[in-house]
Write an enzyme that holds these catalytic residues in place. Structure first.
Site, mmCIF file in Angstrom:
data_model
loop_
_atom_site.group_PDB
_atom_site.id
_atom_site.type_symbol
_atom_site.label_atom_id
_atom_site.label_comp_id
_atom_site.label_asym_id
_atom_site.label_seq_id
_atom_site.Cartn_x
_atom_site.Cartn_y
_atom_site.Cartn_z
ATOM 1 N N SER A 80 -7.106 -20.984 4.026
ATOM 2 C CA SER A 80 -7.906 -20.841 5.243
ATOM 3 C C SER A 80 -8.859 -22.032 5.374
ATOM 4 O O SER A 80 -9.063 -22.562 6.471
ATOM 5 C CB SER A 80 -8.737 -19.558 5.203
ATOM 6 O OG SER A 80 -7.999 -18.479 5.708
ATOM 7 N N LYS A 90 -16.248 -15.038 -4.370
ATOM 8 C CA LYS A 90 -14.923 -15.664 -4.398
ATOM 9 C C LYS A 90 -14.944 -17.105 -3.876
ATOM 10 O O LYS A 90 -14.328 -17.987 -4.459
ATOM 11 C CB LYS A 90 -13.945 -14.829 -3.565
ATOM 12 C CG LYS A 90 -12.506 -15.230 -3.804
ATOM 13 C CD LYS A 90 -11.574 -14.666 -2.773
ATOM 14 C CE LYS A 90 -11.652 -13.162 -2.708
ATOM 15 N NZ LYS A 90 -10.743 -12.624 -1.680
ATOM 16 N N LYS A 104 -17.389 -16.754 5.434
ATOM 17 C CA LYS A 104 -15.940 -16.684 5.627
ATOM 18 C C LYS A 104 -15.455 -15.349 5.105
ATOM 19 O O LYS A 104 -15.878 -14.895 4.036
ATOM 20 C CB LYS A 104 -15.313 -17.820 4.800
ATOM 21 C CG LYS A 104 -13.856 -18.008 4.963
ATOM 22 C CD LYS A 104 -13.540 -19.041 6.042
ATOM 23 C CE LYS A 104 -12.098 -19.043 6.454
ATOM 24 N NZ LYS A 104 -11.710 -17.865 7.247
ATOM 25 N N ASN A 111 1.105 -8.561 3.475
ATOM 26 C CA ASN A 111 1.080 -10.024 3.408
ATOM 27 C C ASN A 111 0.960 -10.523 1.973
ATOM 28 O O ASN A 111 1.762 -11.337 1.509
ATOM 29 C CB ASN A 111 -0.089 -10.536 4.268
ATOM 30 C CG ASN A 111 -0.215 -12.042 4.176
ATOM 31 O OD1 ASN A 111 -0.711 -12.575 3.189
ATOM 32 N ND2 ASN A 111 0.268 -12.744 5.177
ATOM 33 N N THR A 145 -1.918 -16.264 -0.234
ATOM 34 C CA THR A 145 -2.558 -15.351 -1.189
ATOM 35 C C THR A 145 -1.577 -14.998 -2.310
ATOM 36 O O THR A 145 -1.929 -15.052 -3.496
ATOM 37 C CB THR A 145 -3.058 -14.084 -0.465
ATOM 38 O OG1 THR A 145 -3.949 -14.502 0.565
ATOM 39 C CG2 THR A 145 -3.779 -13.142 -1.405
ATOM 40 N N LYS A 164 -17.332 -10.349 5.850
ATOM 41 C CA LYS A 164 -16.170 -9.482 6.053
ATOM 42 C C LYS A 164 -16.386 -8.701 7.329
ATOM 43 O O LYS A 164 -17.529 -8.499 7.760
ATOM 44 C CB LYS A 164 -16.019 -8.502 4.872
ATOM 45 C CG LYS A 164 -14.609 -8.008 4.676
ATOM 46 C CD LYS A 164 -13.732 -9.049 3.996
ATOM 47 C CE LYS A 164 -12.348 -8.574 3.739
ATOM 48 N NZ LYS A 164 -11.600 -9.526 2.906
HETATM 49 P P1 NAD Z 1 -1.511 -5.789 4.544
HETATM 50 O O1 NAD Z 1 -2.034 -4.867 5.549
HETATM 51 O O2 NAD Z 1 -0.631 -6.903 4.991
HETATM 52 O O3 NAD Z 1 -0.729 -4.955 3.429
HETATM 53 C C1 NAD Z 1 -1.263 -3.857 2.777
HETATM 54 C C2 NAD Z 1 -0.114 -3.186 2.066
HETATM 55 O O4 NAD Z 1 -0.615 -2.166 1.215
HETATM 56 C C3 NAD Z 1 0.879 -2.517 3.003
HETATM 57 O O5 NAD Z 1 2.190 -2.728 2.512
HETATM 58 C C4 NAD Z 1 0.524 -1.036 2.895
HETATM 59 O O6 NAD Z 1 1.601 -0.192 3.199
HETATM 60 C C5 NAD Z 1 0.151 -0.983 1.427
HETATM 61 N N1 NAD Z 1 -0.641 0.172 1.043
HETATM 62 C C6 NAD Z 1 -1.689 0.735 1.674
HETATM 63 N N2 NAD Z 1 -2.112 1.802 0.979
HETATM 64 C C7 NAD Z 1 -1.318 1.913 -0.105
HETATM 65 C C8 NAD Z 1 -1.250 2.804 -1.201
HETATM 66 N N3 NAD Z 1 -2.099 3.802 -1.318
HETATM 67 N N4 NAD Z 1 -0.286 2.592 -2.142
HETATM 68 C C9 NAD Z 1 0.585 1.577 -2.025
HETATM 69 N N5 NAD Z 1 0.567 0.696 -1.024
HETATM 70 C C10 NAD Z 1 -0.373 0.866 -0.073
HETATM 71 O O7 NAD Z 1 -2.774 -6.346 3.742
HETATM 72 P P2 NAD Z 1 -2.873 -7.667 2.883
HETATM 73 O O8 NAD Z 1 -3.382 -8.745 3.758
HETATM 74 O O9 NAD Z 1 -1.631 -7.881 2.095
HETATM 75 O O10 NAD Z 1 -4.082 -7.269 1.912
HETATM 76 C C11 NAD Z 1 -3.877 -6.489 0.742
HETATM 77 C C12 NAD Z 1 -5.061 -6.682 -0.175
HETATM 78 O O11 NAD Z 1 -5.159 -8.070 -0.500
HETATM 79 C C13 NAD Z 1 -6.414 -6.284 0.418
HETATM 80 O O12 NAD Z 1 -7.247 -5.817 -0.616
HETATM 81 C C14 NAD Z 1 -6.947 -7.599 0.926
HETATM 82 O O13 NAD Z 1 -8.358 -7.583 1.017
HETATM 83 C C15 NAD Z 1 -6.452 -8.518 -0.157
HETATM 84 N N6 NAD Z 1 -6.394 -9.916 0.255
HETATM 85 C C16 NAD Z 1 -5.556 -10.325 1.247
HETATM 86 C C17 NAD Z 1 -5.547 -11.667 1.618
HETATM 87 C C18 NAD Z 1 -4.618 -12.188 2.667
HETATM 88 O O14 NAD Z 1 -4.586 -13.413 2.865
HETATM 89 N N7 NAD Z 1 -3.831 -11.370 3.317
HETATM 90 C C19 NAD Z 1 -6.390 -12.576 0.972
HETATM 91 C C20 NAD Z 1 -7.216 -12.120 -0.054
HETATM 92 C C21 NAD Z 1 -7.206 -10.784 -0.405
#
Ligand code: NAD
Length: 430
Positions: free
Chosen positions: A356, A91, A67, A218, A187, A103
């Site tokens: 999920s 995780k 996953k 997100n 999350t 991934k």
């Molecule tokens: P996303 O694409 O929805 O959001 C990413 C955000 O980070 C955006 O607002 C972007 O503008 C910002 N960003 C990018 N580079 C940046 C920087 N240098 N400085 C400041 N902001 C910056 O992605 P997401 O789904 O929210 O994921 C974010 C992190 O959380 C990732 O590491 C992802 O692996 C992790 N994550 C997400 C989920 C999920 O359900 N969405 C679950 C587990 C982990």
């Protein structure tokens, strides 16, 4: 294989020194099971053909089907995807889910694509990896720069390929296409449940706590809104274009509403925007946000944000790793020596994969839950695993990260042991 992956694996060395595990475990966890690299043809709106590099890595499936999310980002590489698949293995075990880790990703600047180009890319990616995914094999989900709409296109493409509707192949889908209520916020919500548990144990008052949030996608946006609702002061928020700060506290819901209307937060917030020009909030740099003197620095953007380069300037009392791998292993040690608590990613952001899992259960049973039921089950899972890790860290005098890794690795070790290890096979059955 280069830095990020070596860094991810280096963190296991300390864990292995603390448990009795056969060398089999070390050997099994040192290598991904499947690494697929694909080249995806993408027809652009102007007629040009571009070929983009994509990946799907299934790291380890001993505890169940693999996953993990799919990210669309220019920095996506074999190294990054492998590291993230490794983290997903840990995780899923930390969260007690019956999954292994995977991934995927495509090296692309998703923001530069039109809607139709994005749809074609999403479908092309699934055509390229369809042979190795499936509801009982490997289940993709959203990650950076992918969302529910993209998951809907990907699921639809998979149904076309296999000629049946199997919604359990992908999670994080839109609710009307078999997604779970509560998945979008999961999350951020899960991260808040962990923070709340930790704040309660530490005897702190949320109403007096200041939080800076890096990343407003997100994970970060939902976390910021929910933490704000719970009484925390969100004093700074950043995205890839810049950051805003308010000593009196920002209103993340207002920012989120603006982002929904304008699609890009930068259009509303930062220097080229009308709100920014009207100076609702002070504009600071992304680096300044990381170095603010706050109670909690919530890192919700991407990996390697706290490194050798800036770790000495971090002033936050604690770090909440909502993103995957935002603190590198060197900085982790430095932060520990400086008495700064790091609430680790494998626990903090496991709410996403947990819901999920709930979505997958609902897809496979055909019975759909109300949002309150999803949140209740998420809270129970997050608090159970957080309590276990907080107590283990105290009892064994280790960092929360080591305690979390120990917790997950012990479950993986149990599974590997049950299949038989060197000790078992070296015995003479006679
Ligand atoms: P996303 O694409 O929805 O959001 C990413 C955000 O980070 C955006 O607002 C972007 O503008 C910002 N960003 C990018 N580079 C940046 C920087 N240098 N400085 C400041 N902001 C910056 O992605 P997401 O789904 O929210 O994921 C974010 C992190 O959380 C990732 O590491 C992802 O692996 C992790 N994550 C997400 C989920 C999920 O359900 N969405 C679950 C587990 C982990």
């Amino acid at each position: 294989m280069s830095n990020t992956f070596q860094d991810a694996k280096a963190r296991l060395a300390d864990v292995f020194s603390r448990i009795e595990a056969s060398d089999d475990v070390d050997e099994r966890l040192a290598h991904p099971k499947i690494m697929l690299e694909v080249n995806i043809p993408l027809r652009m709106d102007d007629g040009r053909l571009r070929v983009l590099r994509g990946y799907r890595v299934q790291y380890n499936d001993i505890r169940g089907p693999t996953k993990g999310g799919v990210r669309f980002h220019p920095q996506v590489s074999a190294d990054e995807v492998t590291s993230l698949a490794f983290w997903m293995t840990i995780k899923c075990a930390v969260a007690g889910l019956p999954y292994g880790g995977a991934k995927g990703g495509v090296a692309v600047d998703a923001k530069s694509l039109s809607r139709l180009e994005l749809e074609r890319l999403s479908r092309g990616y699934i055509r390229a990896i369809a042979d190795i995914i499936g509801p009982t094999r490997d289940i993709p989900a959203p990650d950076m720069y992918t969302n529910a709409t993209i998951m809907g296109w990907m699921a639809d493409e998979y149904y076309t390929i296999v000629r049946k509707n199997v919604p359990g192949v992908i999670t994080g889908k839109p609710v009307h296409l078999g997604g779970s209520l509560g998945r979008e916020a999961a999350t951020g919500q899960g991260a808040l449940f962990v923070l709340e548990r930790w704040v309660e144990r530490a005897g702190l008052d949320p109403n007096k706590m200041r939080i800076a949030v890096q990343g407003f996608g997100n994970a970060g946006a939902h976390f910021a809104c929910l933490a704000h609702q719970a009484g925390y002061h969100i004093v700074a928020i950043s995205d890839s274009r810049g950051a805003v700060y308010s000593d009196a506290g920002l209103d993340p819901e207002l920012l989120m509403a603006q982002k929904r209307t304008h699609r890009e937060i930068s259009q509303m917030l930062y220097c080229d925007s009308s709100v920014c020009e009207s100076n609702i909030y002070k504009v600071i740099t992304n680096q300044e946000l990381l170095e603010l003197d706050v109670d909690v620095l919530a890192l919700a953007a991407l990996e390697n944000q706290v490194t050798e380069e800036n770790v000495e300037r971090i002033q936050a009392s604690s770090l909440l790793e909502v993103a995957n791998g935002p603190v590198d292993s060197h900085s982790d040690t430095v932060l520990q020596q400086r008495g700064i608590t790091v609430l680790p990613d494998v626990l903090v952001n496991s709410g996403g994969v947990t819901v999920s899992y709930f979505e997958w259960l609902q897809n496979r049973s055909g019975l759909y839950w109300e949002e309150a039921e999803v949140t209740r089950r998420l809270k129970k899972t997050m608090e159970r695993e957080a309590d276990h890790i907080f107590e283990a860290a105290e009892d064994e005098g280790v960092s929360l990260r080591t305690a979390a890794y120990l917790h997950g690795v012990k479950r993986i070790v149990g599974a590997i042991r049950e299949q038989g290890t060197e000790e078992y096979f070296a015995q003479d059955p006679g």
